[in-house]
Design a protein around this motif. Sequence first.
Motif, short mmCIF file in Angstrom:
data_model
loop_
_atom_site.label_atom_id
_atom_site.label_comp_id
_atom_site.label_asym_id
_atom_site.label_seq_id
_atom_site.Cartn_x
_atom_site.Cartn_y
_atom_site.Cartn_z
N ASP A 13 72.82 56.46 63.42
CA ASP A 13 71.72 57.06 64.34
C ASP A 13 71.76 58.23 64.66
O ASP A 13 70.64 58.97 64.58
N PHE A 14 73.01 58.82 65.17
CA PHE A 14 73.04 60.11 65.48
C PHE A 14 72.81 61.14 64.33
O PHE A 14 71.96 62.16 64.64
N LEU A 15 73.21 60.92 63.20
CA LEU A 15 72.78 61.47 62.03
C LEU A 15 71.41 61.71 61.90
O LEU A 15 70.95 62.77 61.38
N LEU A 21 66.20 66.53 65.40
CA LEU A 21 66.76 67.71 66.31
C LEU A 21 66.66 69.18 65.52
O LEU A 21 66.29 70.10 66.08
N LEU A 22 67.26 69.21 64.55
CA LEU A 22 67.62 70.34 63.84
C LEU A 22 66.14 70.91 63.28
O LEU A 22 65.76 71.92 63.28
N THR A 23 65.48 69.99 62.72
CA THR A 23 63.97 70.43 62.49
C THR A 23 63.22 71.07 63.51
O THR A 23 62.65 71.89 63.13
N LYS A 24 63.45 70.22 64.63
CA LYS A 24 62.85 70.84 65.92
C LYS A 24 63.18 72.28 65.97
O LYS A 24 62.47 72.92 66.44
N ALA A 25 64.49 72.57 66.04
CA ALA A 25 64.93 73.51 66.28
C ALA A 25 64.54 74.87 65.23
O ALA A 25 64.25 75.76 65.52
N GLU A 26 64.52 74.20 64.05
CA GLU A 26 63.87 75.25 63.03
C GLU A 26 62.33 75.55 63.22
O GLU A 26 62.11 76.65 62.97
N GLU A 27 61.84 74.52 64.10
CA GLU A 27 60.35 74.68 64.15
C GLU A 27 60.05 75.74 65.18
O GLU A 27 59.22 76.80 65.23
N THR A 50 70.62 71.42 73.59
CA THR A 50 71.26 70.62 74.63
C THR A 50 71.35 69.19 74.44
O THR A 50 72.48 68.49 74.68
N THR A 51 70.24 68.45 73.84
CA THR A 51 70.24 67.15 73.36
C THR A 51 71.29 67.05 72.33
O THR A 51 72.07 66.01 72.31
N LEU A 52 71.16 67.90 71.46
CA LEU A 52 72.28 67.86 70.14
C LEU A 52 73.55 67.65 70.76
O LEU A 52 74.36 66.96 70.39
N VAL A 53 74.04 68.61 71.72
CA VAL A 53 75.22 68.72 72.06
C VAL A 53 75.54 67.18 73.19
O VAL A 53 76.66 66.76 72.68
N GLU A 54 74.72 66.90 73.81
CA GLU A 54 75.04 65.75 74.63
C GLU A 54 75.27 64.60 73.57
O GLU A 54 76.17 63.66 73.80
N ARG A 55 74.60 64.25 72.64
CA ARG A 55 74.61 63.32 71.56
C ARG A 55 75.73 63.38 70.77
O ARG A 55 76.52 62.29 70.65
N VAL A 62 83.57 66.34 68.02
CA VAL A 62 83.92 67.71 68.64
C VAL A 62 83.46 68.91 68.04
O VAL A 62 83.02 69.83 68.45
N GLU A 63 83.47 68.98 66.72
CA GLU A 63 83.09 70.16 65.76
C GLU A 63 81.59 70.66 66.03
O GLU A 63 81.37 71.66 66.23
N VAL A 64 80.88 69.52 66.14
CA VAL A 64 79.31 69.75 66.03
C VAL A 64 78.87 70.02 67.47
O VAL A 64 78.17 70.78 67.80
N ALA A 65 79.75 69.21 68.33
CA ALA A 65 79.16 69.44 69.77
C ALA A 65 79.70 70.80 70.26
O ALA A 65 79.04 71.64 70.89
#
Length: 174
Positions: A13-15, A21-27, A50-55, A62-65
């Motif tokens: 689900d996270f992936l 979220l990445l698509t939104k950041a790119e937009e 921030t949402t990506l960090v929290e998730r 750890v690495e992605v966060a």
Amino acid sequence: MANDALYNSALQDFLIDAQVLLTKAEECLLHLQLIDNDPDACHCLNHTLTTLVERAQALRLVEVAAYSLQLQQLLEPAKAQPALQGEALQALESCLTLLAWQLELIDPRTGRLSLDTEEQVQLLDTLASALSPAASLACASCIEARHTCEHPAPAKTAPAAAHSPALSSPTKGN
């Protein structure tokens, strides 16, 4: 075994959500490329990261966060000043590209990302320098050693933010 299945389901689900979220950041980045430092796009980008960090933190990715948090912390002060333009947008685009690769390379069973952090440190340093030319997160020797500076570099001092634990990079195999 039930816990493993729950974690794997949450990771999947996270992936999926992370790609959204990445698509939104790119937009947001595309919007900023049209309108430098647009407050709405800056806010959207910050909120998305921030949402990506929290998730990612919730799943102990750890690495992605850590990388997403570092990116978000660099961009947070840029909302208040005309810094998201030109070179900073190019650096941000490179940072988001690396984030996309990280999301692609997460092991879908374990959630681990076994990459070194050299490119990550270099990209974040390039972004920091573009946002504030007097600031740099790492000197050349620290980039080579793959960690954030915690000492004065010749003719300048690393910013105080470089001393925060949030700006230290995870190492390969963590």
